[in-house]
Design a protein around this motif. Structure first.
Motif, mmCIF file in Angstrom:
data_model
loop_
_atom_site.group_PDB
_atom_site.id
_atom_site.type_symbol
_atom_site.label_atom_id
_atom_site.label_comp_id
_atom_site.label_asym_id
_atom_site.label_seq_id
_atom_site.Cartn_x
_atom_site.Cartn_y
_atom_site.Cartn_z
ATOM 1 N N ALA A 74 86.002 52.826 16.633
ATOM 2 C CA ALA A 74 86.485 52.814 15.251
ATOM 3 C C ALA A 74 87.220 54.099 14.868
ATOM 4 O O ALA A 74 87.980 54.113 13.901
ATOM 5 N N SER A 75 86.985 55.172 15.598
ATOM 6 C CA SER A 75 87.671 56.443 15.323
ATOM 7 C C SER A 75 87.462 57.375 16.509
ATOM 8 O O SER A 75 86.609 57.115 17.374
ATOM 9 N N GLY A 76 88.196 58.462 16.513
ATOM 10 C CA GLY A 76 87.980 59.484 17.529
ATOM 11 C C GLY A 76 86.615 60.130 17.369
ATOM 12 O O GLY A 76 85.957 60.482 18.363
ATOM 13 N N THR A 77 86.188 60.295 16.133
ATOM 14 C CA THR A 77 84.875 60.893 15.872
ATOM 15 C C THR A 77 83.766 60.002 16.424
ATOM 16 O O THR A 77 82.836 60.496 17.077
ATOM 17 N N ASP A 78 83.875 58.694 16.177
ATOM 18 C CA ASP A 78 82.885 57.764 16.734
ATOM 19 C C ASP A 78 82.919 57.771 18.260
ATOM 20 O O ASP A 78 81.877 57.610 18.902
ATOM 21 N N ALA A 138 91.695 63.978 21.564
ATOM 22 C CA ALA A 138 92.235 63.364 20.335
ATOM 23 C C ALA A 138 93.701 63.732 20.112
ATOM 24 O O ALA A 138 94.450 62.979 19.504
ATOM 25 N N GLN A 139 94.101 64.922 20.614
ATOM 26 C CA GLN A 139 95.485 65.361 20.386
ATOM 27 C C GLN A 139 96.329 65.270 21.655
ATOM 28 O O GLN A 139 97.503 65.618 21.631
ATOM 29 N N SER A 140 95.742 64.823 22.752
ATOM 30 C CA SER A 140 96.436 64.963 24.040
ATOM 31 C C SER A 140 96.653 63.646 24.774
ATOM 32 O O SER A 140 96.999 63.663 25.961
HETATM 33 C C1 LIG Z 1 91.618 64.018 15.055
HETATM 34 C C2 LIG Z 1 90.644 64.705 15.884
HETATM 35 C C3 LIG Z 1 89.329 64.229 16.043
HETATM 36 C C4 LIG Z 1 88.770 63.087 15.256
HETATM 37 O O1 LIG Z 1 89.476 61.889 15.336
HETATM 38 P P1 LIG Z 1 89.341 60.802 14.175
HETATM 39 O O2 LIG Z 1 89.997 59.592 14.745
HETATM 40 O O3 LIG Z 1 90.077 61.357 12.989
HETATM 41 O O4 LIG Z 1 87.912 60.594 13.889
HETATM 42 C C5 LIG Z 1 88.488 64.897 16.918
HETATM 43 N N1 LIG Z 1 88.896 65.979 17.585
HETATM 44 C C6 LIG Z 1 90.135 66.485 17.447
HETATM 45 C C7 LIG Z 1 90.529 67.684 18.254
HETATM 46 C C8 LIG Z 1 91.049 65.882 16.577
HETATM 47 O O5 LIG Z 1 92.276 66.401 16.442
#
Ligand SMILES: *Cc1c(COP(=O)(O)O)cnc(C)c1O
Length: 372
Positions: free
Chosen positions: A64-68, A165-167
């Motif tokens: 659902a998200s990067g955090t999840d 998440a950024q790469s």
């Molecule tokens: C954006 C980001 C997250 C979290 O991703 P979400 O999809 O916003 O939950 C985690 N780590 C880094 C380094 C990010 O840039």
């Protein structure tokens, strides 16, 4: 034809991308509306196969998200109270937040000032018998040094979770981000290199057992309908977002190429400018430039000048994570994290910038820095 100099400058332009693929997006969305499987529908499985092949691993679990994705990865690796997870001091809050949420202790390591990623030489001193996992971040689109990080992890038999998440789309020694360690996590937040139209994320691994556990965690720890073998979360990616991502991944390789060409132009324009420190991409790496982030002295002045010139900017990030009130630890001071937080500045960056846009940003930045 010349572009108007005062054309509205966007930090990230999602509209141009949407125009490019709008008919295909409309068809994909219509298909989901027609079949009605909004949760874990066929597009989710299709996307997981496409993404796993792209990264070069056996298993992709969309989230659902990067955090999840990060949270589920730590849960699957049984991180909990009493454990330490080693990470960088300099990242978006989510990286350390998930560690703290599980009752474990984030242990921060300073960054390499050239790459902004965790300095592997400093990892050694941070590892001990309480360490449960390593969580390096591949900041601004460039992978952390997994050769050294994995070597240390092997010595201590520790799992390595990449916060990619950024790469997403970056490479190291020709292998893709999120496929460089035990498990890789990414985000499809709209402004990330590969973004959807809402929240989204994914986990990648070659470990079949870990993949099974992650799928269970993603769905409330459910093994079969209404039988819950462990605690999990509602961490599923919507079918609609998967449908959108299937069209976006189709043009992603081209966008990654454009991102690199644009970054190259920025670098060519700015390399001779005093008082600007440009991003350094290590020889074994290719970056996706999740952000185009450089260093300036007297950043507040530069930010204000750029604002007056109509150039949007961002600061990724104004504080190391351990200085954020939510995670405050006053006993920690990592000099390179502190300096980065004072100096970094991100410029407008997206695959649809043209030379006129680039020149406009560059001219404004040169004036701003010279006025210092
Ligand atoms: C954006 C980001 C997250 C979290 O991703 P979400 O999809 O916003 O939950 C985690 N780590 C880094 C380094 C990010 O840039």
């Amino acid at each position: 034809m010349l572009k108007l100099g005062n054309r509205f400058m966007k930090f990230i332009d999602l509209e141009s991308q949407q125009q490019r693929i709008r008919p295909a997006l409309d068809r994909r969305i219509a298909t989901v509306l027609a079949h009605g499987q909004y949760i874990l529908g066929p597009e989710v499985m299709e996307l997981e196969q496409v993404l796993a092949a792209y990264v070069g691993v056996h298993h992709c679990i969309t989230m659902a998200s990067g955090t999840d994705a990060l949270l589920a990865a730590l849960m699957a690796l049984d991180v909990g109270p009493g454990d330490e997870v080693i990470t960088t001091g300099f990242s978006f809050i989510a990286t350390a937040e998930v560690i703290a949420l599980l009752g474990a202790k984030p242990v921060y390591v300073d960054i390499d000032p050239h790459t902004f990623n965790l300095d592997p030489d400093q990892l050694t001193a941070a590892v001990n018998h309480r360490t449960k996992a390593l969580l390096p971040v591949s900041l601004y689109g460039q992978c952390a040094d997994f050769t050294h990080i994995n070597a240390l992890a092997d010595e201590w038999a520790l799992p390595v979770i990449e916060d990619g998440a950024q790469s997403f789309g970056a490479t190291q020694h020709g292998r893709r981000s999120c496929g460089l360690s035990t498990v890789g996590c990414t985000s499809f937040f709209p402004s990330k290199p590969l973004g959807c139209y809402g929240d989204g994320g994914a986990i990648f691994t070659d470990d079949a057992q870990l993949a099974d556990t992650l799928r269970t965690i993603r769905n409330h720890g459910q093994s079969q309908r209404y039988y819950h073998t462990r605690l999990g979360i509602n961490g599923r990616l919507d079918t609609l977002q998967a449908a959108i991502l299937l069209e976006k991944i189709a043009i992603f390789p081209d966008e990654v190429e454009r991102r690199n060409l644009i970054a190259q132009r920025y670098i060519e324009h700015l390399i001779q400018v005093p008082d600007i420190t440009l991003p350094v991409i290590q020889p074994d790496n290719t970056s996706v430039f999740g952000q185009f982030t450089l260093r300036v002295k007297n950043r507040e002045f530069v930010l204000q000048s750029l604002q007056r010139a109509g150039i949007p900017t961002a600061v990724h990030y104004p504080q190391p994570m351990y200085r954020q009130p939510a995670l405050l630890d006053e006993s920690i001071c990592l000099p390179e994290c502190e300096r980065a937080a004072q100096e970094v500045l991100s410029l407008p960056f997206h695959p649809y910038m043209d030379e006129a846009d680039i020149v406009r940003v560059v001219d404004a930045l040169i004036l701003a820095v010279a006025g210092n």
